[in-house]
Design an enzyme around this catalytic site. Sequence first.
Site, short mmCIF file in Angstrom:
data_model
loop_
_atom_site.label_atom_id
_atom_site.label_comp_id
_atom_site.label_asym_id
_atom_site.label_seq_id
_atom_site.Cartn_x
_atom_site.Cartn_y
_atom_site.Cartn_z
N GLU A 91 -22.18 -35.84 -20.78
CA GLU A 91 -22.56 -37.26 -20.66
C GLU A 91 -23.96 -37.35 -19.74
OE1 GLU A 91 -18.19 -38.73 -19.41
OE2 GLU A 91 -19.84 -39.78 -18.54
N CYS A 112 -28.81 -39.81 -14.59
CA CYS A 112 -27.70 -38.87 -13.85
C CYS A 112 -27.43 -37.86 -15.04
CB CYS A 112 -26.50 -39.68 -13.47
SG CYS A 112 -25.01 -38.66 -12.90
N CYS A 119 -15.96 -28.48 -15.32
CA CYS A 119 -16.48 -28.15 -14.02
C CYS A 119 -15.23 -27.22 -13.71
CB CYS A 119 -16.70 -29.27 -13.11
SG CYS A 119 -17.16 -28.58 -11.63
N CYS A 123 -12.05 -30.61 -8.03
CA CYS A 123 -12.10 -31.51 -7.11
C CYS A 123 -10.87 -32.50 -7.58
CB CYS A 123 -13.02 -32.34 -6.64
SG CYS A 123 -14.50 -31.09 -6.20
N CYS A 126 -11.85 -35.89 -9.33
CA CYS A 126 -13.01 -36.17 -10.24
C CYS A 126 -12.46 -35.70 -11.84
CB CYS A 126 -13.86 -34.93 -9.83
SG CYS A 126 -15.15 -34.88 -10.85
N GLY A 186 -20.33 -31.16 -13.96
CA GLY A 186 -20.65 -29.68 -13.59
C GLY A 186 -21.11 -29.53 -12.23
N GLU A 187 -21.00 -28.52 -11.68
CA GLU A 187 -21.70 -28.09 -10.20
C GLU A 187 -22.92 -27.44 -10.61
OE1 GLU A 187 -21.26 -28.34 -7.15
OE2 GLU A 187 -22.96 -27.27 -6.97
N SER A 218 -27.15 -32.61 -6.51
CA SER A 218 -26.02 -32.89 -5.75
C SER A 218 -24.91 -31.87 -5.74
CB SER A 218 -25.32 -34.09 -6.15
OG SER A 218 -23.90 -34.34 -5.55
N SER A 241 -21.77 -33.49 -1.69
CA SER A 241 -20.48 -34.18 -1.80
C SER A 241 -19.66 -33.79 -0.68
CB SER A 241 -19.72 -33.96 -3.18
OG SER A 241 -20.70 -34.51 -4.17
N LEU A 242 -19.47 -34.64 0.26
CA LEU A 242 -18.73 -34.05 1.46
C LEU A 242 -17.19 -34.66 1.44
CD1 LEU A 242 -19.35 -32.82 4.06
CD2 LEU A 242 -19.45 -34.69 5.25
N HIS A 243 -17.04 -35.96 1.53
CA HIS A 243 -15.61 -36.58 1.12
C HIS A 243 -14.49 -36.27 2.21
CE1 HIS A 243 -17.93 -37.01 -2.66
NE2 HIS A 243 -17.80 -36.29 -3.10
N ASN A 317 -13.88 -44.65 -7.62
CA ASN A 317 -13.80 -45.30 -8.98
C ASN A 317 -12.40 -44.59 -9.41
OD1 ASN A 317 -15.82 -47.17 -9.86
ND2 ASN A 317 -17.09 -45.24 -9.65
N CYS A 360 -19.39 -39.43 -13.72
CA CYS A 360 -19.58 -38.95 -15.01
C CYS A 360 -18.19 -38.18 -15.16
CB CYS A 360 -20.64 -37.79 -15.06
SG CYS A 360 -22.08 -38.29 -15.65
N1 SAH Z 1 -20.51 -31.11 -8.67
C1 SAH Z 1 -21.45 -31.86 -8.03
C2 SAH Z 1 -22.21 -32.86 -8.80
C3 SAH Z 1 -21.34 -33.62 -9.76
S1 SAH Z 1 -20.38 -34.79 -9.20
C4 SAH Z 1 -21.01 -32.43 -6.90
O1 SAH Z 1 -19.59 -32.43 -6.75
O2 SAH Z 1 -21.74 -32.86 -6.08
C5 SAH Z 1 -21.25 -36.17 -8.78
C6 SAH Z 1 -20.80 -37.04 -7.56
O3 SAH Z 1 -19.65 -37.92 -8.08
C7 SAH Z 1 -19.91 -36.33 -6.44
O4 SAH Z 1 -20.38 -36.65 -5.01
C8 SAH Z 1 -18.47 -36.37 -6.78
O5 SAH Z 1 -17.82 -36.05 -5.78
C9 SAH Z 1 -18.65 -37.84 -7.21
N2 SAH Z 1 -17.31 -38.39 -8.15
C10 SAH Z 1 -16.44 -37.55 -8.91
N3 SAH Z 1 -15.42 -38.38 -9.43
C11 SAH Z 1 -15.69 -39.72 -8.65
C12 SAH Z 1 -14.97 -40.87 -8.62
N4 SAH Z 1 -13.92 -40.89 -9.46
N5 SAH Z 1 -15.45 -41.76 -8.05
C13 SAH Z 1 -16.59 -41.72 -7.16
N6 SAH Z 1 -17.30 -40.85 -7.22
C14 SAH Z 1 -16.83 -39.49 -7.77
FE1 SF4 Z 2 -16.92 -30.34 -10.07
FE2 SF4 Z 2 -18.51 -32.09 -8.57
FE3 SF4 Z 2 -16.55 -33.08 -9.96
FE4 SF4 Z 2 -16.22 -31.36 -8.04
S1 SF4 Z 2 -17.06 -33.25 -7.81
S2 SF4 Z 2 -14.89 -31.12 -10.03
S3 SF4 Z 2 -17.59 -30.10 -8.06
S4 SF4 Z 2 -18.48 -32.21 -10.86
#
Ligand code: SAH
Ligand code: SF4
Length: 376
Positions: A91, A112, A119, A123, A126, A186-187, A218, A241-243, A317, A360
């Site tokens: 995507e 984006c 991936c 996480c 995700c 993806g990462e 990211s 992506s700290l979270h 989301n 995504c």
């Molecule tokens: N793998 C990389 C880049 C792709 S994810 C990373 O983790 O940074 C891009 C961003 O979308 C990250 O910050 C991820 O944590 C966030 N993300 C993933 N799922 C999400 C969701 N359901 N709602 C909001 N943000 C989300």
């Molecule tokens: Fe992969 Fe980024 Fe999603 Fe974590 S947040 S599963 S690293 S795409």
Amino acid sequence: MLPDIKSITRPELETRLKTWDEPAYRAGQVLDWLYQRRAASWEAMTNLPKPLRARLAEHFTLQALELVRKQGARDTTQKVLWRLADGALIESVLIPANPALYGEASDRHTLCVSTQVGCAYGCKFCASGLDGWKRNLEPQEIVEQVLATERAVADDKSEVASTPPVPPVTRHPSRLINNLVIMGMGEPLANYDNLLKALRLLNAPWGGGIGARRITISTSGLAPQIRKLGAEPEQFRLAISLHGATDEVRARIMPVNRKYPLAELTAALEDYQRRKDQLITFEYILIAGVNDHLDQTRPLAALAQRVHAKVNLIPYNTVEGLEWSRPTDAVCERFLAALEQLGVTATLRREKGGDIDAACGQLRLKTEREAVTQAC
Ligand code: SAH
Ligand code: SF4
């Protein structure tokens, strides 16, 4: 396997053309077809002699992404699902410039971009990682997301317009996409070499022409690759992506934290920061009952201040099939206010998400699951 024409640099192309005794200006013509006119076939390159087109086709592939599905209306956020040469789905998300963000109305867009099929980092919140990792994207598959999206939008416009069906020739100054966020599926730092190659092609003045400071990578926090990126000459931007601001909270939702705990991540970010004169961004998804407690604001502020980061708060989301949910608006506002009070530069994404704004990975997941259901 042949190399793809959108994975090589101008000097590499020039060298090849020279060995074929082609005049020096040919490289410029080929690059113009690829990156300005977004040609999807050799036949389209009408000002190149036929024998040269045939020779190019013998030595290079010219991959173009196949559009599977597009969601969202023009002038809003649009999600695009692509099929790759091996049938895999990825995507991209096209986001129009937000006048409130950039200060002026504009037809420019942020794209984006995905870097892997699936991936491996898993996480918990995700959609991209739900079905695991399939493969890395090749440089041309990353580059093509920009060109193919512009092609798809140009096609859309010519569908509505009653006059010339000729797709507009986009030059750099008016490139539709002038911002990239590497935040798709993806990462990115786990596909380091292909990513860097693609970003250099998209950044080059003879290629995509997108400024390095307008490209944000990211990462979920791969500390060694962050150090490596810090040593590269380009000024790409970095988002983390700290979270979670403590190991306990972060490890609960991001398994990568066990490999690179916050102390190690922070040390890598300090190293990165010393080499680059730009702010790092912390992305912090607010997930109800997981990381939205005010307890997290103090350690978050401390981390942000240590590495000179600004904080982007993003209400979660929801993802079909996952248990997590977004906190109420009041909780998000309170979290923001507490951070600001601690002296942190922070923003909260307030627009009502709607499904299209979802992160995504979801459109692909939905499409693949529909295909499985249909096959049953
Ligand atoms: N793998 C990389 C880049 C792709 S994810 C990373 O983790 O940074 C891009 C961003 O979308 C990250 O910050 C991820 O944590 C966030 N993300 C993933 N799922 C999400 C969701 N359901 N709602 C909001 N943000 C989300
Ligand atoms: Fe992969 Fe980024 Fe999603 Fe974590 S947040 S599963 S690293 S795409």
